[in-house]
Design an enzyme around this catalytic site. Structure first.
Site, mmCIF file in Angstrom:
data_model
loop_
_atom_site.group_PDB
_atom_site.id
_atom_site.type_symbol
_atom_site.label_atom_id
_atom_site.label_comp_id
_atom_site.label_asym_id
_atom_site.label_seq_id
_atom_site.Cartn_x
_atom_site.Cartn_y
_atom_site.Cartn_z
ATOM 1 N N ASP A 136 51.603 70.627 21.653
ATOM 2 C CA ASP A 136 50.903 69.356 21.468
ATOM 3 C C ASP A 136 49.776 69.536 20.459
ATOM 4 O OD1 ASP A 136 49.748 66.871 21.681
ATOM 5 O OD2 ASP A 136 49.421 66.963 23.848
ATOM 6 N N HIS A 161 53.832 66.745 22.894
ATOM 7 C CA HIS A 161 52.955 65.867 23.662
ATOM 8 C C HIS A 161 53.669 65.182 24.824
ATOM 9 C CE1 HIS A 161 49.635 63.184 24.497
ATOM 10 N NE2 HIS A 161 50.416 62.137 24.329
ATOM 11 N N ASP A 178 48.670 61.451 28.915
ATOM 12 C CA ASP A 178 48.046 60.709 27.829
ATOM 13 C C ASP A 178 46.976 59.795 28.447
ATOM 14 O OD1 ASP A 178 48.546 60.063 24.754
ATOM 15 O OD2 ASP A 178 48.326 58.130 25.752
#
Length: 286
Positions: free
Chosen positions: A238, A267, A109
């Protein structure tokens, strides 16, 4: 502001360590001996995200997992602005403080841009790269930019601060039955008040505001790190960083890349497939 939460040692069996950066007091763990691996989290997580991976690798690697300022057990400085560039500066200070050399950096991320920005400035000391569901280029898709605008609006900012929206809806809402209630509480309880969530509230704006840093990384990562051994571990479900778009971009940036597709993972890949990630890192960086 510091957080009073004490992790359950059965879930997070690591010694807490602290570094007084130029911006505030940073919490991190430093476990095991061997080649160093630096683990960088994004939003709205903290080093707890990497607990299974650190536990699985610390018998053969030195595993360092950091909490960004405003996240996890790190300080919430009033004067810090919590932008991605500033997080990267603090991470670089920690890398230098620990005198890391020949290290692998893993980013997930926002931990991808944070870790890669610090790594490009220390490219001669970097052994390799691991990327898990992240980007290092400007985020252009309309859906992502619309999310940024909506989450940056006054009503949604109040929900992020007042109701811990990013943790409750976007993290725990995705992971569902993957976590025990105790594990879910470890994500909730490090963000217990509106004041403690200031760092969380900045992250949606950074999808657009961090463009200068992401523009630089789009150039510097291939130029300075593109020849390093690299590994992508990707949650194929994701919907934030879609594999069909992101993996080809990563392939183009790295000349020596292995890709491990995680077909059942979304994710937050470290929660879905920690054993597969441990095995992939051990194979790639023996």
């Amino acid at each position: 502001m510091m957080i009073d939460f004490v992790p359950d040692e059965t879930l997070y069996p690591f010694e807490s360590r602290w570094f007084d950066s130029s911006a505030g007091r940073v919490h991190y763990v430093d476990e095991g001996f061997g080649p160093p691996i630096l683990f960088c989290h994004g939003s709205p997580t903290w080093s707890f995200l990497y607990r299974h991976i650190v536990a699985g690798l610390r018998d053969r690697y030195r595993c360092i997992a950091v909490d960004n300022l405003g996240f996890g057990l790190s300080e919430r400085p009033e004067s810090f602005d919590y932008r991605i560039a500033e997080h990267s500066t603090v991470l670089g200070e920690l890398i230098d403080h620990l005198q890391l050399d020949g290290f692998v950096v893993m980013g997930h991320d926002w931990g991808g841009p944070i870790g890669l920005s610090a790594a490009t400035e220390r490219a001669g000391r970097v052994r390799g790269i691991v990327l898990g569901n992240t980007v290092f280029w400007p985020i252009e898709p309309l859906a992502n930019r619309a999310f940024s605008a909506i989450m940056s609006s006054g009503p949604m900012q109040r929900r992020i601060l007042g109701q811990n929206l990013l943790v409750e809806r976007f993290l725990l809402g995705e992971l569902g039955g993957t976590l025990t209630e105790a594990e879910a509480d470890h994500y909730r309880q490090v963000q217990p008040t509106e004041r403690s969530r200031r760092g969380l509230a900045v992250m949606p704006r950074e999808i657009r505001a961090a463009r200068p840093l992401l523009d630089r990384l789009a150039r510097d990562v291939p130029a300075l790190l593109g020849h390093k051994p690299a590994l992508a571990v990707w949650g194929m479900r994701d919907i934030v960083f879609r594999p069909g778009t992101c993996i080809p971009r990563i392939r183009a940036a790295f000349a020596d890349l292995d890709v491990v597709e995680l077909p059942r993972a979304g994710h937050f890949v470290q929660e879905y497939a920690p054993d597969e990630i441990v095995s992939a890192i051990a194979r790639r960086f023996p």
